[in-house]
Design a protein around this motif. Structure first.
Motif, PDB file in Angstrom:
ATOM      1  N   GLN A 183       0.826  -0.777   0.198  1.00  0.00           N
ATOM      2  CA  GLN A 183       0.051   0.087   0.252  1.00  0.00           C
ATOM      3  C   GLN A 183       0.543   1.587  -0.326  1.00  0.00           C
ATOM      4  O   GLN A 183       2.003   1.094   0.922  1.00  0.00           O
ATOM      5  N   VAL A 184       0.721   2.155  -0.968  1.00  0.00           N
ATOM      6  CA  VAL A 184       1.360   3.548  -0.346  1.00  0.00           C
ATOM      7  C   VAL A 184       0.256   4.478  -0.079  1.00  0.00           C
ATOM      8  O   VAL A 184      -1.098   5.332  -1.256  1.00  0.00           O
ATOM      9  N   TRP A 185       0.561   5.066   0.595  1.00  0.00           N
ATOM     10  CA  TRP A 185      -0.203   6.471   1.071  1.00  0.00           C
ATOM     11  C   TRP A 185      -0.267   8.188   0.528  1.00  0.00           C
ATOM     12  O   TRP A 185       1.291   7.818   0.128  1.00  0.00           O
ATOM     13  N   GLU A 186      -1.186   8.633   0.298  1.00  0.00           N
ATOM     14  CA  GLU A 186      -1.328  10.179   0.375  1.00  0.00           C
ATOM     15  C   GLU A 186       0.134  11.070   0.789  1.00  0.00           C
ATOM     16  O   GLU A 186       0.002  10.213   2.289  1.00  0.00           O
ATOM     17  N   ASN A 187       0.722  12.091   0.145  1.00  0.00           N
ATOM     18  CA  ASN A 187       2.000  12.126   1.324  1.00  0.00           C
ATOM     19  C   ASN A 187       0.989  13.252   2.714  1.00  0.00           C
ATOM     20  O   ASN A 187      -0.033  13.924   2.020  1.00  0.00           O
ATOM     21  N   HIS A 190      -1.953  25.224   7.994  1.00  0.00           N
ATOM     22  CA  HIS A 190      -0.472  24.022   7.316  1.00  0.00           C
ATOM     23  C   HIS A 190      -1.796  23.276   6.071  1.00  0.00           C
ATOM     24  O   HIS A 190      -2.544  22.987   7.129  1.00  0.00           O
ATOM     25  N   GLU A 191      -0.818  22.742   4.926  1.00  0.00           N
ATOM     26  CA  GLU A 191      -2.213  22.151   4.287  1.00  0.00           C
ATOM     27  C   GLU A 191      -2.250  20.463   4.580  1.00  0.00           C
ATOM     28  O   GLU A 191      -3.170  19.873   3.960  1.00  0.00           O
ATOM     29  N   SER A 192      -1.879  19.806   5.392  1.00  0.00           N
ATOM     30  CA  SER A 192      -2.000  18.911   6.467  1.00  0.00           C
ATOM     31  C   SER A 192      -3.031  18.917   6.827  1.00  0.00           C
ATOM     32  O   SER A 192      -3.392  17.316   7.303  1.00  0.00           O
ATOM     33  N   ILE A 193      -3.251  19.830   7.815  1.00  0.00           N
ATOM     34  CA  ILE A 193      -4.356  19.828   8.848  1.00  0.00           C
ATOM     35  C   ILE A 193      -6.423  20.346   8.138  1.00  0.00           C
ATOM     36  O   ILE A 193      -5.600  20.978   7.353  1.00  0.00           O
ATOM     37  N   ALA A 194      -6.817  19.072   8.254  1.00  0.00           N
ATOM     38  CA  ALA A 194      -8.070  19.382   8.129  1.00  0.00           C
ATOM     39  C   ALA A 194      -8.948  20.532   8.919  1.00  0.00           C
ATOM     40  O   ALA A 194      -9.348  21.152   8.122  1.00  0.00           O
ATOM     41  N   PHE A 195      -8.761  20.028  10.312  1.00  0.00           N
ATOM     42  CA  PHE A 195      -9.549  21.205  11.213  1.00  0.00           C
ATOM     43  C   PHE A 195      -8.422  21.352  12.606  1.00  0.00           C
ATOM     44  O   PHE A 195      -7.646  20.294  12.923  1.00  0.00           O
ATOM     45  N   VAL A 241      -7.214  18.294  13.695  1.00  0.00           N
ATOM     46  CA  VAL A 241      -7.703  17.000  12.892  1.00  0.00           C
ATOM     47  C   VAL A 241      -7.315  16.962  11.058  1.00  0.00           C
ATOM     48  O   VAL A 241      -6.996  17.792  10.123  1.00  0.00           O
ATOM     49  N   TRP A 242      -6.151  15.526  11.334  1.00  0.00           N
ATOM     50  CA  TRP A 242      -5.835  15.876   9.922  1.00  0.00           C
ATOM     51  C   TRP A 242      -6.161  15.525   8.876  1.00  0.00           C
ATOM     52  O   TRP A 242      -6.923  15.022   9.359  1.00  0.00           O
ATOM     53  N   LYS A 243      -5.877  15.932   7.823  1.00  0.00           N
ATOM     54  CA  LYS A 243      -6.539  15.749   6.699  1.00  0.00           C
ATOM     55  C   LYS A 243      -6.152  13.580   5.816  1.00  0.00           C
ATOM     56  O   LYS A 243      -7.790  13.557   5.734  1.00  0.00           O
TER      57      LYS A 243
END
Length: 541
Positions: free
Chosen positions: A123-127, A242-247, A262-264
């Protein structure tokens, strides 16, 4: 444990190689020469054995350098001369042990370890972070483990369902699980070996098992690394940083409030302030002595139809005002973003006409710790008996923007206050500030007596125990009397001076002076107001 860098790994590898070489006294020099020459030849460098031997003899016979150290020095000199990278020479030699995935998983909680393994990428995850080149899962017939390839490793992206030989990777533990980390020292090559990956541990085909947690309240979340469930109201949602943070924001229940992120990767799509949610399988983290909630790909958030009232977490301290920091008094804020301006400039919106504000940045010492505190305009007006408009008029009339700061220092320094409010990582955001009253006198007296006792002991170290005790008793009486008199003396301003309305020219002079003097306060704010956004966010608590 801190990751070893590329040079550190290579140095460790060559040290092991040199010191583990079994050489007897008769052929010591010859074998070391041959070892260096062979290494250079394999890397495209042709160096005569006589030249290598001469360099080794100079170090060992003339400068009395130990043979192993001489070999290391000569080798490094040639590597530098021919621009040969250390990892290319030493990768996988003497430092890493070949392991199966099950063995690696069993290393959770142990110190970082260098290993080699052969595994299949399943499995390869999105960065999830800008410093990560690639992440995912790799497995073999014994289990599955997470891998992380960091930027700068110069490793090409791995392909799904392909088998690789991993050399010099680091086994690291996080959240009670082991994973492999690949930096510049790692070497990854394709393998023809056929591997059938089986389900193992908490992973099943790359998915995490559902964890069963205890339902807890906010006040009970004070253990780093704790997995938990909780029901809470979202008090505030911050602007994304930061772009990796959702909330990110503040949540709370009837026992208190705390931050959350909350991370993306969690794939949470909807979250609104002033609504209640069930936070499932979330992680408690600690940073700078404060705890917060983190929601990653293992966590879930579900809206619930319950009325949960978040109770503010109030911090209270009784202490002496020992300092008034730069950035206190009359300041100007950007009318767009409310950040403190310097030299008439906002860091976000450039030069514009700011709006005046009044605040105090005080340091209160409770005898054991200094507490940096920010006191807003409303409380500052109350404490000084001066409105914002009066402060502007006073500073304009005197053409001295610092005069308000001087008034604050004269009023505050050396006096005791009880301060309560929300506590951030650095500041207390004051919600109430009062001169210490009778209920607090005992605290203040006790603090001063401790200080007096220490000063008394340090000034006369040669006194006997009896003399020490008598002197302390006398000193304590003086301090107690002085403290009671001082702390009960809540004085008002002796007189209030009325100022005429300043002329336009006076106001213009004042504006220019304020702009020129803003630089000092602005520079100081560069170090303290980095947390200004955080303060405004926390202020709601």
């Amino acid at each position: 444990m801190t990751d070893m860098n590329e040079t550190g790994l290579a140095d460790s590898a060559e040290s092991i190689q040199f010191n583990e070489t079994k050489i007897n006294a008769s052929n010591d020099l010859t074998d070391r020469v041959m070892t260096i020459q062979k290494m250079l030849t394999e890397n495209g460098a042709d160096v005569p054995a006589a030249e290598i031997e001469e360099k080794l003899k100079n170090l060992t016979e003339i400068f009395k350098v130990p043979a192993a150290e001489a070999q290391r020095s000569v080798t490094n000199a040639y590597l530098k001369k021919f621009n040969i990278a250390k990892p290319k020479v030493f990768a996988g030699k003497g430092t890493a042990v070949t392991k199966k995935v099950a063995d690696i998983s069993a290393m959770a909680g142990l110190p970082d370890t260098w290993v080699n393994l052969t595994g299949k990428v399943i499995q390869v995850w999105e960065n999830s972070h800008e410093s990560i080149a690639q992440a995912g899962l790799v497995g073999d017939e014994t289990g599955i483990v997470k891998f992380t390839i960091w930027n700068g490793s110069e490793i090409e992206p791995l392909e799904l369902n392909k088998t690789y030989d991993f050399k010099n990777v680091i086994v690291k533990s996080w959240n009670g699980k082991a994973g492999i980390s690949l930096n510049k020292a790692a070497v990854v090559t394709g393998s023809e070996e056929e591997i059938t990956v089986v389900k193992s541990g908490d992973y099943a085909a790359g998915e995490m098992k559902e964890r069963v947690n205890e339902m807890r309240t906010v006040s009970e979340l004070s253990q780093n690394g704790l997995w938990t469930d909780l029901k809470a109201n979202v008090v505030q949602i911050f602007e994304k940083t930061h772009e990796s943070i959702a909330f990110a924001g503040i949540l709370g229940d009837e026992t208190g409030t705390m931050r959350f992120t909350v991370w993306k990767t969690s794939e949470v799509e909807q979250l609104e302030a002033e609504k209640s949610y069930l936070f499932k399988n979330v992680l408690v983290k600690e940073w700078n002595g404060s705890f917060f909630i983190e929601v990653n790909r293992a966590g879930k958030i579900e809206e619930i139809d319950e009325e949960i009232i978040a109770k503010p977490s109030v911090f209270e301290v009784c202490g002496c005002a020992v300092d008034i920091q730069a950035g206190s008094g009359l300041i100007r804020r950007c009318p767009e973003c409310s950040k403190v301006m310097a030299k008439g400039m906002c860091s976000e919106h450039g030069r514009l006409k700011g709006k005046y504000d009044l605040r105090i940045k005080a340091v209160f010492d409770d005898g054991t710790q200094a507490h940096e505190t920010i006191i807003n305009c409303e409380l500052t007006e109350k404490l000084l008996g001066m409105s914002l408009e009066d402060a502007v008029l006073t500073a304009t009339e005197t053409l001295d923007p610092e005069c308000i700061n001087d008034i604050i220092k004269n009023e505050f320094i050396g006096k005791y206050y009880t301060v309560s409010g929300a506590k951030t990582d650095r500041y207390i955001i004051a919600e109430n500030v009062e001169r210490a009253e009778s209920a607090d006198l005992s605290k203040a007296v006790w603090l001063k007596s401790l200080i007096a006792e220490e000063l008394s002991q340090s000034s006369q170290p040669g006194r006997s125990e009896e003399e020490e005790s008598n002197a302390d008793s006398t000193e304590m009486e003086k301090i107690e009397n002085f403290s009671a008199e001082e702390l009960n003396d809540i004085s008002e301003l002796a007189e209030t001076q009325e100022f005429e309305t300043p002329s336009n020219s006076d106001f213009e002079k004042f504006e220019k002076m304020l702009n020129s003097m803003d630089s000092d306060a602005g520079n100081a704010d560069d170090t303290t107001d980095e947390s200004e956004d955080e303060i405004e966010e926390i202020k709601v608590i």
